[in-house]
Design a protein around this motif. Sequence first.
Motif, mmCIF file in Angstrom:
data_model
loop_
_atom_site.group_PDB
_atom_site.id
_atom_site.type_symbol
_atom_site.label_atom_id
_atom_site.label_comp_id
_atom_site.label_asym_id
_atom_site.label_seq_id
_atom_site.Cartn_x
_atom_site.Cartn_y
_atom_site.Cartn_z
ATOM 1 N N THR A 3 0.827 -1.208 0.000
ATOM 2 C CA THR A 3 0.000 0.000 0.000
ATOM 3 C C THR A 3 0.857 1.253 0.000
ATOM 4 O OG1 THR A 3 -1.643 -1.188 1.334
ATOM 5 C CG2 THR A 3 -1.874 1.211 1.209
ATOM 6 N N ILE A 5 0.696 5.623 0.115
ATOM 7 C CA ILE A 5 -0.153 6.773 0.471
ATOM 8 C C ILE A 5 0.356 8.000 -0.264
ATOM 9 C CG2 ILE A 5 -0.850 8.378 2.303
ATOM 10 C CD1 ILE A 5 -0.897 6.109 4.253
ATOM 11 N N ALA A 38 0.115 9.322 8.035
ATOM 12 C CA ALA A 38 0.661 8.434 6.994
ATOM 13 C C ALA A 38 1.832 7.613 7.529
ATOM 14 C CB ALA A 38 1.092 9.259 5.782
ATOM 15 N N SER A 41 0.818 4.820 9.950
ATOM 16 C CA SER A 41 -0.106 3.806 9.422
ATOM 17 C C SER A 41 0.655 2.556 8.982
ATOM 18 C CB SER A 41 -0.873 4.367 8.221
ATOM 19 O OG SER A 41 -0.028 4.394 7.076
ATOM 20 N N ALA A 43 0.784 1.492 6.001
ATOM 21 C CA ALA A 43 1.163 1.595 4.590
ATOM 22 C C ALA A 43 2.656 1.309 4.438
ATOM 23 C CB ALA A 43 0.838 2.987 4.055
ATOM 24 N N ARG A 46 5.018 6.092 1.232
ATOM 25 C CA ARG A 46 4.220 7.326 1.247
ATOM 26 C C ARG A 46 4.962 8.406 0.488
ATOM 27 N NH1 ARG A 46 5.919 4.798 5.283
ATOM 28 N NH2 ARG A 46 3.978 4.039 6.101
ATOM 29 N N ILE A 99 -3.628 4.934 -1.256
ATOM 30 C CA ILE A 99 -4.611 5.753 -0.533
ATOM 31 C C ILE A 99 -4.322 7.203 -0.901
ATOM 32 C CG2 ILE A 99 -5.342 6.608 1.734
ATOM 33 C CD1 ILE A 99 -4.623 3.807 2.850
ATOM 34 N N MET A 101 -5.010 10.970 0.143
ATOM 35 C CA MET A 101 -5.494 11.765 1.270
ATOM 36 C C MET A 101 -5.106 13.221 1.079
ATOM 37 S SD MET A 101 -2.938 10.587 4.404
ATOM 38 C CE MET A 101 -3.331 11.935 5.525
ATOM 39 N N LEU A 113 -6.668 5.316 8.348
ATOM 40 C CA LEU A 113 -5.924 4.810 7.185
ATOM 41 C C LEU A 113 -5.782 3.286 7.276
ATOM 42 C CD1 LEU A 113 -3.158 7.579 7.003
ATOM 43 C CD2 LEU A 113 -5.240 7.412 5.608
ATOM 44 N N PRO A 139 -10.172 10.182 2.943
ATOM 45 C CA PRO A 139 -9.221 9.363 2.213
ATOM 46 C C PRO A 139 -9.909 8.198 1.477
ATOM 47 C CG PRO A 139 -8.641 9.499 4.573
ATOM 48 C CD PRO A 139 -9.919 10.193 4.378
ATOM 49 N N LEU A 141 -8.999 4.559 -0.847
ATOM 50 C CA LEU A 141 -8.043 3.564 -1.309
ATOM 51 C C LEU A 141 -8.480 3.065 -2.689
ATOM 52 C CD1 LEU A 141 -6.522 0.629 0.677
ATOM 53 C CD2 LEU A 141 -7.680 0.170 -1.475
#
Length: 193
Positions: A3, A5, A38, A41, A43, A46, A99, A101, A113, A139, A141
Motif C-alpha cells: 500500500t 499513500i 501516513a 499507518s 502503509a 508514502r 490511498i 489523502m 488509514l 481518504p 483507497l
Amino acid sequence: MKTGIIILAAGESTRLGYPKQIAKYKENTLLQLAINAANDSNADKRVLVLGANRDEIKKTFPGASIPNIPNPYFETGMSSSIKVGLEYMLKFDKPDQVIIMLCDQPFVDAKILNKLIATQEKESKGIVACKYAKVVGVPILFGSAYFKELMALTGDEGAKSILLAHEDDLVTIAFPKGKVDIDTEEDLRDLNL
C-alpha cells in the motif's frame, strides 16, 4: 498487498489567504498531522505532493520525515497532483493499491488509514472510501485496476468520478469527522474552539 499513500498538499489555499498546509491545530500544522497519520499507518510507502508555496511549507516539517515531490502543474487542479504522486509511486514503489489523502482533514489519523487497508483485505473490493455527512470521499483507497483511470483525470477533478463509475466495486467505512476540512479562517477558528 503493498500500500502506498499519496498526500495531496499542492493547493493555493485561496479562501484561507495563506497556505492551509501550515495552519495550526493542537500544536501541529495540518500538514504535519497528515504526515504523522501516513507515517504511523500500516502503509508500506508514502509520498507528499507539494505545489503552491512549496519553499515556505518545506521549512515547517523535517524533510527526511517523508519523500516529497513538487507538482509543477498544481495550478491546473487536483488531478495533476494525483497524477504526479501516482507516477512517483509507480516508478519507485510499485504499490498494489494507493490511498489518496488531503492535508486539510485534521481528524484523519493512522487508525482511519489502517481501517481502509483492513477493509480492503476483508472485502476484496477495488475501492474503499470514507463516508461522512451523506457523501463518500477522501481518504480513498484505490486498487491497481484503477491506476489508469486516476492517471486520466483532468483539471480540478478529484477521484470521485471514478468512485461513482464503479459503485459495484466500492465499499465504504464510516468516518463522521471526515466532514471537517479547513478552507477558511472560520473553519480553523471553529476547529480550535
